[in-house]
Structures are given as C-alpha cells and as structure tokens.
Enzyme design. Sequence first.
Site: not given
Ligand code: G3I
Length: 522
Positions: A339, A445
């Site tokens: 990105e 994805e």
């Molecule tokens: O693990 C913590 C947890 O301990 C905490 O309590 C909670 C509170 O918000 O957050 C948890 O972490 C989250 C993590 O996913 C694991 O679940 C983050 O907040 C959350 O922001 C994170 O989101 C991920 C996101 O990328 C971050 O940008 C998504 O799972 C993941 O599917 C997403 O993947 C991205 C690709 O890497 C790149 N392309 C877009 C795609 C979708 O956004």
Amino acid sequence: MKKAISLLLASLLLLAACAGVQAEGKAMLYQSNFTAGTDGWVARSMGTAAVEPVEVNALKVTGRQSDWNSAGRDFDLIPGVEYALSVQVRQDDVDSADFMISVAHSRGGVESYENLAFGTAEKGKWTLVSGAYTPDAYDNYILYVETTGAPTLDFVMRFFRIDAPQGTAEAANHPDLEIPMTTTENGEIPSLKETYASYFDFGTCVPGMQARNAEAMAFNLTQFSILTPENELKPDSVLDVAASKRLAAQDETAAAVHFDAAKPLLDFCKKNGVKMHGHVLVWHSQTPEAFFHEGYDAGKPFVTREVMLARLENYISGVFAYMQENYPGVIVSWDVVNEAVDDGTGKLRKSNWLNVVGDDFVNRAFELARKYAPEGTLLYYNDYNTAILGKQNGIVKLLESLMADGTVDGYGFQMHHEISFPSMQAIEACVRRIAALGLRLRVSELDIGIPSTSEADLAKQAKMYAEIMKLMKSVSSQTDAVQVWGVTDNYSWRSDKHPLLFNADRSPKPAFLAVIRPEAVQ
Ligand code: G3I
C-alpha cells in the site's frame, strides 16, 4: 446438508457442461521476464552454449557454435490454436544480425523444425522478432530463439511472449475434472485447493488465534494450499522494540526481530507441508513509530536516511535469516511493500518511510529483499483499489520502476470489494493491464461485502466471486495464488459485511459453490 450440497453441485455441473469457451481477441498466455532466473529456458547446443539471466530482466546466450545454438524452452501448445509469438533481442557485436523464433517438435521420437518469426537486430538496439504459429499435432514443442548466418554471436533476449485466443488455451490446459470432495465436520464438501490445483494455489489468511485452534486448522488443511498470517508477520508483531532500543545504545542501525506471534502458523505449515505467503516487510501501517526515531524513542528526532536504510537492511536480513534457519522453504513468497501508493494522487502516500528515507524507499526495500531472500522466493508489491484508474496509474508507474531495477516478481491485488463496487469491467481492465506488464499475479486478500444475508445479496456475492475466479483462470499461467482474506464470516476483519465463503459453523455459502464452479453461475 450433504444432500443439499450434492443437489447444488449437480445443477452447477449441468450448467458448466453447457458453458462454452470464449474465443474473441488474443490474451497473453506466457511472458518470460527472467527476473528470478532462467524460467525453464535452457541452452540448446552440443554442450558449449550457456544461458544466464543478466542486466534488467534479460537472458544472455553465449558460447554458441551453430545458428541453432540458442535458448529454448518446452511449451504445452495445443494443435490448431493460432498463437502470436514475440521476443525482443539485442546483440552488441556486428552491424546487424538476423534472428528467428523456431520450434523443434517431435512425433514418435522423430524431431523436426519450423522457423516461425523473423527480425533483424542492428548493433546495440533492442529489436522485436514476431510471428504467428498454428501447431500441428506433435508429442512436444520446444520454442527457441536462434540466428541465421551468425553462429557464434552472443545475444540477449527479453520479454519472450506468447499470446493466444482469449481463454482457449488456458481452458484447454485445464479440462473440467470431477469436483474433488473432502470430508469436514459438515459432511463431504468440495475442496478449493484440489479444485484449483492445476491452475494456482488457493489460500487464505489465518488470524493468530485460529492458528492455535486444531479444529479450524484441520478444516483449513482440507481447503487451502497456501496460508498467510493475518497480522503476525507485520512489523508491529516482528520488530522487537525493547531489544532494538537496548542495541541502539551501541549501534543506531540495529533492528532486533522476534516471531512469537507467527510461530503457531509457521509450525503448522512446516509440519503439514503447507506453503506460506509472508505479509508484510514494509508498510506505513502497523509499524512501531519508534522504528523511525533515534534510540528507538518515539519522543526523539527522526533518524537519518542512512540509519533508516541500515535499520531496514538489518530488519529484512534478520527476518530471512530466522526463516532460513527455522522454517526453510516454508515461505514461498513475500509482500515486500504494502500500500505505498496514495489513493487520491497516485503518488507515493505520505508516511514515515517517505519522510525518513525518501521517494526511493520502495525500490530500496525490494533491493534488500532480493539480496537476502532465498533463491526462488517470489517478491510481491501488494495494494488495494487497483481498479480505480488514478491509483492504478500510480501502481503501474511504481511497478515499472521496480521492473527496471529487476527486483520485483509480482503484483498482489487485494480485492476487498463490495457487490456494487468496483464494476467487473474495471476489475478485468486492471487485471489485464497489470498482466500485460508480464509480472506474476496473485489475488492476495479477496473478500466481497454484502449489506445483508438475504438470498438476493448472497446470490450477488456468489456471482461476483464467480466472475473474479473466471477472470483469474483466464490468466492462470501468470497467477501464483488466489487467497481469500479469512475463512468464516465471523472472523473476518469486516464481519458486519459477511464477505467470505463460509458461515460461522464452516458450512459453505453460495459464494463457496460459485468459486468451486464459476462457469456455472449465470
Ligand atoms: O490483538 C489486539 C487486541 O489485543 C486488542 O484488544 C484489540 C483492540 O482493538 O486489537 C487487537 O489487534 C487488532 C488486530 O487486527 C488483531 O485482531 C487491531 O486492533 C486491528 O487494527 C487489526 O486489524 C487488522 C488490520 O489489517 C490492521 O490494519 C486486521 O485484522 C487485518 O485483517 C487487516 O489486514 C489488512 C492487510 O494487512 C492489508 N490490506 C488490508 C487488510 C484489511 O484492512
């Protein structure tokens, strides 16, 4: 459940049997860029000639003693199909030299030859050699690039390309097979990875928590041939900020890494012989702010470009060294940068990487990944909104600059879509445009959001999945994998939009069946 699935499959198969093969226009079937090696091309000679990848995406032929001494490669050609053949050649030794693409074919052990395409290359100039070929039936076909009247001339070639009527050749290479079934807790259902085995890998991302869930992973093993940790190989999981901070007191360029979060999935893949796609080495998001600051202290000034590049080198070399030592061969490909292109302007997006390193940070990251990745690892640039023209132009520009460096292998289309957006025409146009660059492709994805789980919305979702799978099948010779971004709707990053192939209990949705037999969906 088993009966319902069988009935659906039966009707899908009936429709599939009626579906014809498209045959208008020509589409690229194959292109060699030699970015990661000889790509199956070998020297044809009595033993003196050699081929080696050189310069930017080119293959050099040396040690020739006869005109037919050349670079050649086996191809699966289909009798009666009209192919367009082309290659660029360059020689730096004589005023001009004549080149040909020829074919060596054999039937019943007897080899014969035809000259198919012709061109004359002036000294130092890349020259196109092109022609057409409709093969008769032979047991095998070797296409090769040779000279006429210049038996000892060294030369280089690039962009060897075969175009064929759209869809025909790809489809004929992959005859419809029986749908392979697999047993799950929901009975016998088709297997995605088996269904696509002759096209490309079919994969998914796996959230960290699921990697420890034996039931979920047993199911994944039946359905997917490649897995990606959803978050656990991102810099905020991998960079050990505390350890880096300690090291920085002596050496500002240090970067310590650890893999506690990714280990369960890495162990699973290693134990079960499942491939992994790594996501991601360099990203503006999910990267600790401290990485960019003196002493790994976000309150201090940014480090210099030189220190940042040295930290990046230590980070990337640390990742590859650990994987090589502990999980050799497991990670077959990486998103090197994710990105980097801005949605609005198509230029590089504002980020700490751009700010601290400068506008060559993507090129430098790929250079370092290429330097430390084990041979054969495919290096990808990954992005979203590729179907939007302004951003697409920026992505193509970036890819072209990486191709000129000879450091990139492929492009990953994220494809986080909605049933209403983008249009299939826009999606097809962007896939064909990037395929025409000659890069490897993956859908990295895939998920398609719907506003409700009404029958109508589920059907629209299934149709879009089917259209995307048909599109990727039409470029399967360039495609390494299609990966969905999650398995069951309830564990999706956008679970409110029910975007995946399976319900929470892992029962298949209409979208799953559409992916299994896309040609059957009208
Ligand atoms: O693990 C913590 C947890 O301990 C905490 O309590 C909670 C509170 O918000 O957050 C948890 O972490 C989250 C993590 O996913 C694991 O679940 C983050 O907040 C959350 O922001 C994170 O989101 C991920 C996101 O990328 C971050 O940008 C998504 O799972 C993941 O599917 C997403 O993947 C991205 C690709 O890497 C790149 N392309 C877009 C795609 C979708 O956004």
